[in-house]
Motif scaffolding. Structure first.
Motif, PDB file in Angstrom:
ATOM      1  N   SER A   1      20.326  34.392 -15.692  1.00 42.33           N
ATOM      2  CA  SER A   1      19.513  33.442 -14.934  1.00 42.33           C
ATOM      3  C   SER A   1      20.135  33.142 -13.578  1.00 42.33           C
ATOM      4  CB  SER A   1      19.332  32.148 -15.735  1.00 42.33           C
ATOM      5  OG  SER A   1      20.573  31.496 -15.947  1.00 42.33           O
TER       6      SER A   1
ATOM      7  N   SER B   1      12.832  18.314 -13.234  1.00 41.54           N
ATOM      8  CA  SER B   1      13.116  19.734 -13.405  1.00 41.54           C
ATOM      9  C   SER B   1      13.885  20.196 -12.171  1.00 41.54           C
ATOM     10  CB  SER B   1      11.830  20.556 -13.573  1.00 41.54           C
ATOM     11  OG  SER B   1      11.031  20.475 -12.404  1.00 41.54           O
ATOM     12  N   ILE B   2      14.609  21.307 -12.307  1.00 41.10           N
ATOM     13  CA  ILE B   2      15.390  21.813 -11.180  1.00 41.10           C
ATOM     14  C   ILE B   2      15.321  23.334 -11.152  1.00 41.10           C
ATOM     15  CG2 ILE B   2      17.016  19.874 -11.184  1.00 41.10           C
ATOM     16  CD1 ILE B   2      19.022  21.690 -12.605  1.00 41.10           C
ATOM     17  N   ARG B   3      15.644  23.881  -9.980  1.00 40.21           N
ATOM     18  CA  ARG B   3      15.782  25.326  -9.845  1.00 40.21           C
ATOM     19  C   ARG B   3      17.222  25.713 -10.187  1.00 40.21           C
ATOM     20  NH1 ARG B   3      15.893  27.195  -5.174  1.00 40.21           N
ATOM     21  NH2 ARG B   3      16.358  25.219  -4.114  1.00 40.21           N
ATOM     22  N   VAL B   4      17.403  26.894 -10.746  1.00 43.85           N
ATOM     23  CA  VAL B   4      18.749  27.356 -11.078  1.00 43.85           C
ATOM     24  C   VAL B   4      19.616  27.414  -9.834  1.00 43.85           C
ATOM     25  CG1 VAL B   4      20.086  29.291 -12.000  1.00 43.85           C
ATOM     26  CG2 VAL B   4      17.926  28.665 -13.070  1.00 43.85           C
ATOM     27  N   ALA B   5      19.023  27.829  -8.703  1.00 44.12           N
ATOM     28  CA  ALA B   5      19.786  27.966  -7.464  1.00 44.12           C
ATOM     29  C   ALA B   5      20.387  26.644  -6.998  1.00 44.12           C
ATOM     30  CB  ALA B   5      18.904  28.554  -6.365  1.00 44.12           C
TER      31      ALA B   5
ATOM     32  N   SER C   1      18.836  34.249  -9.663  1.00 46.43           N
ATOM     33  CA  SER C   1      18.641  33.239  -8.618  1.00 46.43           C
ATOM     34  C   SER C   1      19.521  33.487  -7.398  1.00 46.43           C
ATOM     35  CB  SER C   1      18.923  31.842  -9.181  1.00 46.43           C
ATOM     36  OG  SER C   1      17.953  31.495 -10.145  1.00 46.43           O
TER      37      SER C   1
ATOM     38  N   LEU D   1      14.109  23.910 -16.391  1.00 44.57           N
ATOM     39  CA  LEU D   1      14.150  24.722 -15.179  1.00 44.57           C
ATOM     40  C   LEU D   1      12.739  24.889 -14.628  1.00 44.57           C
ATOM     41  CD1 LEU D   1      16.622  27.494 -16.393  1.00 44.57           C
ATOM     42  CD2 LEU D   1      17.159  25.401 -15.116  1.00 44.57           C
ATOM     43  N   SER D   2      12.605  24.802 -13.323  1.00 48.04           N
ATOM     44  CA  SER D   2      11.282  24.869 -12.707  1.00 48.04           C
ATOM     45  C   SER D   2      10.937  26.248 -12.173  1.00 48.04           C
ATOM     46  CB  SER D   2      11.185  23.858 -11.559  1.00 48.04           C
ATOM     47  OG  SER D   2      12.169  24.132 -10.562  1.00 48.04           O
ATOM     48  N   ASP D   3      11.942  27.089 -11.943  1.00 47.96           N
ATOM     49  CA  ASP D   3      11.682  28.357 -11.261  1.00 47.96           C
ATOM     50  C   ASP D   3      11.754  29.579 -12.175  1.00 47.96           C
ATOM     51  OD1 ASP D   3      14.398  27.923 -11.604  1.00 47.96           O
ATOM     52  OD2 ASP D   3      14.971  29.126  -9.876  1.00 47.96           O
ATOM     53  N   GLN D   4      12.301  29.438 -13.362  1.00 49.17           N
ATOM     54  CA  GLN D   4      12.429  30.576 -14.257  1.00 49.17           C
ATOM     55  C   GLN D   4      12.026  30.177 -15.673  1.00 49.17           C
ATOM     56  OE1 GLN D   4      16.012  32.962 -14.198  1.00 49.17           O
ATOM     57  NE2 GLN D   4      16.628  32.104 -12.234  1.00 49.17           N
TER      58      GLN D   4
END
Length: 303
Positions: free
Chosen positions: A211, A182-186, A215, A261-264
């Protein structure tokens, strides 16, 4: 004035090419030109500016077009009402969809229609994104459209939610993040992005922008593409990254990876839309059947 004259007029108005319109109507170009001249004589106005290079609508043609759509729609409604009195549902239902997004929902509905309502003729029109679908519903060239929700201020258009799916990143297989779980959008802030049209007609493009801005960055969109599957193909070729709905993950071309996605928690809401007050018995029957085949999710609120 005859209905077939209006059908010919609409074909030329949409194609802006007499040859293509004649092919679409399964007739020769010369009889089509004669039909348009008869209509122009009937309304006492020139409807097209035409020369050897181009065809365009005159102001009179532009004024007639929405009325022509309405007349043909009213004829179809009247015909369907008369047929419904026989106890069987007849008619044509035109459904607009995007092949990439509706690879799971449309086949199920189409099979159910053919199995339970064999007297209904289905016309399936592909590569219709949300904005175009709404336009075609309003001008009468579609009866039902698969769309992204919400529709915003689409006055007169009714809709119903049929699915809610998560969004994730799509990257080329040689991208530094391609093997992440998984990843963050940023983490994609420095990448080139590919996107569906950013003119407000694509719900997925709207979600991509939201999204990224949430970020802390505005995506560097290097190309807008109207065909979702073509966009995925370009990503597989290494031309950029994107954020798309999870229901595209099973049809990714070789060379592309979909990563959660991991953050949203971002969701894409899919639905069907139709004109609230203007549809035939056949369309009403298909809409009712769709409630069984494609029920609204029990938990439809945003997370």
């Amino acid at each position: 004035m005859e209905a077939r004259w209006l059908e010919a007029f609409i074909a030329v108005a949409e194609e802006l090419h007499f040859g293509r319109a004649a092919q679409r109507l399964h007739m020769a170009q010369s009889p089509l030109s004669q039909t348009i001249r008869r209509l122009e004589t009937s309304v006492d106005a020139i409807l097209f500016d035409r020369n050897t290079r181009s065809v365009s609508l005159t102001p009179a043609g532009k004024a007639l077009l929405p009325m022509a759509y309405r007349v043909l729609r009213d004829i179809a409604l009247a015909t369907a009402a008369a047929q419904a009195a026989t106890g069987r549902i007849h008619g044509t239902v035109r459904i607009g969809f995007s092949g990439a997004f509706n690879h799971m929902t449309l086949p199920a509905l189409a099979r159910a229609i053919r199995r339970t309502m064999p007297d209904i003729d289905l016309e399936l029109i592909s590569r219709i994104h949300t904005g175009e679908g709404i336009t075609k519903l309003r001008n009468g060239t579609l009866d039902i459209a698969f769309v992204g929700l919400p529709l915003g201020g689409a006055r007169g258009v009714a809709s119903r939610l049929i699915s809610r799916v998560g969004m994730g990143a799509v990257v080329p297989e040689d991208h530094p993040l391609a093997d992440e779980k998984s990843i963050r959008v940023a983490a994609l802030a420095d990448d080139d992005f590919l996107s569906m049209p950013l003119d407000g007609s694509s719900s997925m493009a709207d979600e991509l922008m939201r999204s990224c801005i949430a970020s802390g960055f505005r995506p560097r969109v290097v190309q807008e593409i109207t065909d979702p599957y073509m966009m995925l193909t370009f990503i597989a070729a290494g031309m950029g990254v994107s954020i798309v709905a999870e229901d595209l993950a099973p049809i990714l071309p070789r060379g592309a990876r979909w990563i959660p996605l991991s953050d949203q928690k971002i969701y894409m809401y899919h639905g069907i839309a139709w004109m609230a007050d203007e549809h035939s018995a056949a369309v009403a029957a298909v809409l009712k059947l769709s409630e069984k085949v494609l029920p609204t999710p029990l938990e439809s609120g945003a997370a």
